[in-house]
Design a protein around this motif. Structure first.
Motif, PDB file in Angstrom:
ATOM      1  N   VAL A  56       0.846  -1.188   0.000  1.00 19.33           N
ATOM      2  CA  VAL A  56       0.000   0.000   0.000  1.00 19.33           C
ATOM      3  C   VAL A  56       0.883   1.240   0.000  1.00 19.33           C
ATOM      4  N   GLN A  57       0.728   2.055  -1.025  1.00 23.18           N
ATOM      5  CA  GLN A  57       1.465   3.306  -1.158  1.00 23.18           C
ATOM      6  C   GLN A  57       0.440   4.420  -1.372  1.00 23.18           C
ATOM      7  N   PRO A  58       0.038   5.108  -0.299  1.00 23.32           N
ATOM      8  CA  PRO A  58      -1.083   6.036  -0.387  1.00 23.32           C
ATOM      9  C   PRO A  58      -0.771   7.427  -0.939  1.00 23.32           C
ATOM     10  N   GLY A  59       0.468   7.729  -1.244  1.00 21.97           N
ATOM     11  CA  GLY A  59       0.788   9.074  -1.712  1.00 21.97           C
ATOM     12  C   GLY A  59       1.788   9.053  -2.835  1.00 21.97           C
ATOM     13  N   GLU A  60       2.027  10.222  -3.424  1.00 26.72           N
ATOM     14  CA  GLU A  60       3.008  10.340  -4.500  1.00 26.72           C
ATOM     15  C   GLU A  60       4.280  11.047  -4.055  1.00 26.72           C
ATOM     16  N   HIS A 102       9.319  -2.401  11.389  1.00 24.94           N
ATOM     17  CA  HIS A 102       8.804  -1.071  11.722  1.00 24.94           C
ATOM     18  C   HIS A 102       8.623  -0.263  10.443  1.00 24.94           C
ATOM     19  N   PRO A 103       7.484   0.413  10.285  1.00 27.85           N
ATOM     20  CA  PRO A 103       7.301   1.251   9.109  1.00 27.85           C
ATOM     21  C   PRO A 103       8.136   2.529   9.172  1.00 27.85           C
ATOM     22  N   PHE A 104       8.611   2.956   8.026  1.00 26.75           N
ATOM     23  CA  PHE A 104       9.256   4.260   7.892  1.00 26.75           C
ATOM     24  C   PHE A 104       8.979   4.756   6.488  1.00 26.75           C
ATOM     25  N   CYS A 105       9.118   6.057   6.282  1.00 24.63           N
ATOM     26  CA  CYS A 105       8.823   6.652   4.985  1.00 24.63           C
ATOM     27  C   CYS A 105      10.030   7.398   4.442  1.00 24.63           C
ATOM     28  N   LEU A 106      10.167   7.370   3.136  1.00 20.95           N
ATOM     29  CA  LEU A 106      11.033   8.299   2.434  1.00 20.95           C
ATOM     30  C   LEU A 106      10.104   9.368   1.889  1.00 20.95           C
ATOM     31  N   VAL A 107      10.400  10.626   2.218  1.00 17.29           N
ATOM     32  CA  VAL A 107       9.552  11.749   1.855  1.00 17.29           C
ATOM     33  C   VAL A 107      10.325  12.652   0.908  1.00 17.29           C
ATOM     34  N   LEU A 108       9.694  13.014  -0.187  1.00 16.56           N
ATOM     35  CA  LEU A 108      10.353  13.874  -1.159  1.00 16.56           C
ATOM     36  C   LEU A 108      10.540  15.269  -0.589  1.00 16.56           C
ATOM     37  N   HIS A 109      11.778  15.758  -0.641  1.00 15.79           N
ATOM     38  CA  HIS A 109      12.104  17.112  -0.167  1.00 15.79           C
ATOM     39  C   HIS A 109      11.233  18.109  -0.937  1.00 15.79           C
TER      40      HIS A 109
END
Length: 129
Positions: free
Chosen positions: A101-105, A116-123
């Motif tokens: 599940v990938q809810p965003g772009e 454990h969940p973690f995210c890579l977030v676009l700068h």
């Protein structure tokens, strides 16, 4: 009402896991932070700015399930990157798993080796194509 005079200062964020050193090594590779303490069942990474991640041995650790209300994520880390594809390639090579599940772009969700969940977030200043 917010107060600028809190009663305490955040010391660290700790994660339960079956193998503290292995998980510390995983996050050290992502952050570039140095190993600060290794007591076997308790391992810490500290940044130059003073932020600390700790990893505590929990032999019966049951990782969260994301997304789920049965064993919710409880907490997660966000890491800012300038290129999601390059960041993904690197964290997968370290042993992360990408969630179905990938809810965003502008961000992607992964699981560390202990689940454990973690995210890579676009700068925000990164150029998207």
């Amino acid at each position: 009402m917010t107060s600028t005079n809190g009663i305490a200062r955040l010391q660290l964020v700790a994660f339960d896991c079956p193998d503290p050193r292995a998980l510390a090594d995983f996050y050290a590779a992502i952050t570039g932070w140095e190993l600060d303490e290794d007591a076997g069942d308790w391992v810490q990474l500290r940044s130059d700015a003073g932020a600390t991640l700790a990893f505590q041995e929990a032999p019966d650790h049951q990782p969260p399930v994301w997304p789920s209300s049965d064993r919710s994520q409880q907490a997660h880390l966000d890491f800012e990157v300038r290129d999601l594809d390059a960041g993904e390639e690197q964290v997968l090579a370290l042993g992360a798993r990408k969630t179905e599940v990938q809810p965003g772009e502008s961000f992607r969700v992964y699981l560390d080796p202990a689940g454990h969940p973690f995210c890579l977030v676009l700068h925000p200043d990164a150029v998207t194509t």
